[in-house]
Design an enzyme around this catalytic site. Structure first.
Site, mmCIF file in Angstrom:
data_model
loop_
_atom_site.group_PDB
_atom_site.id
_atom_site.type_symbol
_atom_site.label_atom_id
_atom_site.label_comp_id
_atom_site.label_asym_id
_atom_site.label_seq_id
_atom_site.Cartn_x
_atom_site.Cartn_y
_atom_site.Cartn_z
ATOM 1 N N ILE A 145 -3.333 43.587 25.791
ATOM 2 C CA ILE A 145 -4.133 44.345 25.048
ATOM 3 C C ILE A 145 -5.589 44.175 25.291
ATOM 4 O O ILE A 145 -6.484 45.151 25.503
ATOM 5 C CB ILE A 145 -3.646 44.438 23.670
ATOM 6 N N GLU A 146 -5.857 43.003 25.121
ATOM 7 C CA GLU A 146 -7.361 42.564 25.182
ATOM 8 C C GLU A 146 -7.996 42.872 26.778
ATOM 9 O O GLU A 146 -9.106 43.229 26.809
ATOM 10 C CB GLU A 146 -7.484 41.057 24.830
#
Length: 539
Positions: free
Chosen positions: A169-170
């Site tokens: 996600i990051e």
């Protein structure tokens, strides 16, 4: 030198490999003990994560498999390299352990422990990933280098394995990712939070991109947030939005008599979507077929090994000795900002299993210098051309390797990367390796401070700026007003100009833009505004 616990190599691994490599790294002409030769690692179902040497062959009386290095001297003692798991350095590694053949994705699924959320935001992100199978493939293949290490760290801490999916996600598991907010690395630390968690950031390295150090810091941070909120969804929201913002959102709901769970808080869209993204990836890992996606096969063993670095070495040479491409080397060692690895600041490099063994063998037989670059601290403020002459390099090359902007001076105390020479052939010290900085100042004539008195009709910021050939924003900054502001009649106005400009202005007749008498200098000073100083920490 301070180092994070997870980033430190085990003492046992350090001792064994230092014994094997010290004659070549330290450059001793005549070692006091016979040199150790590292044999090829045996084939294994899965590699461990630190290379070391063992005297098992000597203990059993078996003959050595590798020849002694060429040259005079006593016959070299032979050792067999054995892998060591840095998570459990005192436990022997079974190279034929059946658990090494277990699918790593199954291990990840078995460790899921966070409560699920199920809403339209999750459905939307599932569709987004399902519509981009090429993106998912690139992301998961890139993450395959690091996922085992992250899962090992989570297991050691007793944390849910959903957190192993967070770099998807990051940063899409890209350790070299940089956001518009200057967040860096696969865990996306901003500079200030990185410093809070002992991630060194200087001109030689940025530990926010270091695979081991950033993972340790991220899990430390997430653990702290979980202790603060007692809820993983709130902890993740704080990781994305900031703990203070989440605390204030909770306080608002408490005051209004509303629930304080993640789904009930008012928050920015990015944070609102943050956990649905993670839930969507979790659902895809659980049932990839349901989304028409295929995950790469991952074995339950390390992708990389760590090899201690005892001497400064060029990045290109390290990759060559390991027989890996520069792209692969940088995927595993993305923290390097310069073309040289400083032993005083970088304890180890990460290499794929077979390549780590290749590196250990190749460096033992390497002839010639390991590093062609070193660090040089500017003794005084210098023009780049003058600095280049002192270190024996062209100005263009000095500017390029140190990213020196045009029309800038190198300030005293700045650290520059320069070629090694006969009188600069020692390794960089720990003090410089850990604290190197690079600062610049404008290469312009000294500025003089003029204090003016506005005429009877007053003056606009724009007219003063036009007359003194500076920008309206500069005049506004010097006088703490707006660029569209107006100075009252008789009020004092401060401007900074070069010495020649000050003389020219004093000699010229003073007229405002309307043709009326304009502000004239009443005092002069050589003091320059602090705003004229430019300080940069170069990456």
């Amino acid at each position: 030198m301070k180092h994070s616990p997870a980033a430190r190599r085990p003492a046992l691994a350090t001792l064994w490999l230092a014994l094997a490599l010290s004659p070549w790294f330290t450059g001793c002409a005549t070692p006091t003990e016979p040199a150790a030769v590292v044999n090829a690692l045996p084939p294994a179902a899965g590699p461990a994560t630190t290379v070391a040497t063992s005297d098992a062959a000597a203990a059993t009386g078996e003959p050595a498999a590798a020849p002694a290095p060429a040259g005079p001297g006593p016959e070299a003692e032979s050792f067999v390299a054995t892998p060591i798991d840095p998570m459990q350095p005192d436990r022997p590694v079974d190279l034929f352990d059946d658990t090494a053949r277990v699918d790593l994705w199954a291990r990840v699924r078995a460790g899921f422990a966070m409560p699920d959320i199920d809403n339209d935001l999750v459905r939307g992100r599932e569709r987004w990933y399902a519509d981009r199978p090429d993106y998912v493939q690139r992301m998961t293949e890139r993450g395959s280098r690091y996922l085992f290490h992250v899962v090992e760290e989570l297991d050691k801490r007793g944390m849910p394995t959903e957190l192993a999916l967070l770099p998807f996600i990051e940063s899409a598991f890209n350790p070299q990712a940089m956001s518009v907010a200057s967040a860096s690395g696969m865990w996306q630390f901003i500079p200030s939070t990185g410093k809070d968690f002992d991630l060194k950031q200087n001109i030689f390295r940025d530990d926010r991109r270091d695979v081991l150090a950033s993972t340790r810091a991220a899990l430390d941070y997430l653990g702290r947030l979980y202790e603060m909120f007692g809820d993983w969804h709130l902890a993740l929201a704080a990781y994305n939005w900031g703990q203070g913002n989440v605390q204030r959102a909770i306080a608002r709901n408490q005051k209004a008599g509303l629930p304080t769970d993640y789904l009930s808080l008012r928050m920015p869209d990015e944070t609102r979507l943050y956990i649905p993204k993670l839930q969507a990836v979790k659902n895809i890992v659980l049932h990839p077929d349901a989304f028409g996606l295929e995950l790469p096969e991952l074995k339950n063993h390390p992708y990389f090994l760590s090899v201690p670095i005892e001497r400064d070495i060029d990045v290109s040479l390290a990759a060559k000795l390991a027989d890996v491409s520069m792209e692969e080397f940088r995927y595993l060692n993305p923290q390097m900002n310069k073309p040289v690895i400083l032993a005083a600041g970088t304890e180890q490099i990460l290499l794929p299993y077979d390549n780590a063994n290749h590196f250990v063998t190749a460096i033992a037989h390497h002839q010639g210098p390991l590093a062609t670059w070193t660090a040089w601290v500017a003794p005084k403020t210098l023009r780049p051309a003058d600095a280049a002459k002192q270190v024996g390099i062209s100005e263009a090359a000095l500017r390029e390797v140190n990213h020196i902007p045009p029309r800038m001076l190198v300030k005293a105390g700045s650290t520059l990367l320069v070629p090694r020479s006969a009188h600069r052939d020692t390794d960089v010290s720990e003090q410089v390796a850990d604290n190197a900085m690079l600062s610049f100042a404008p290469d312009a004539p000294p500025l003089r401070r003029l204090t003016l008195r506005a005429g009877k009709k007053g003056e606009t910021v724009a007219s003063v700026a036009q007359r003194y050939r500076v920008s309206a924003s500069q005049v506004a900054q010097w006088n703490k007003t707006s660029a569209t502001g107006h100075f009252k009649a008789g009020s004092s106005i401060v401007v900074y100009v070069s010495g020649r400009a000050a003389t020219r202005v004093a000699a010229a007749p003073a007229k405002s833009s309307s043709g009326k008498a304009a502000a004239r200098p009443v005092t002069r000073s050589a003091a320059a505004p602090k705003a004229s100083q430019v300080r940069m920490a170069r990456k």
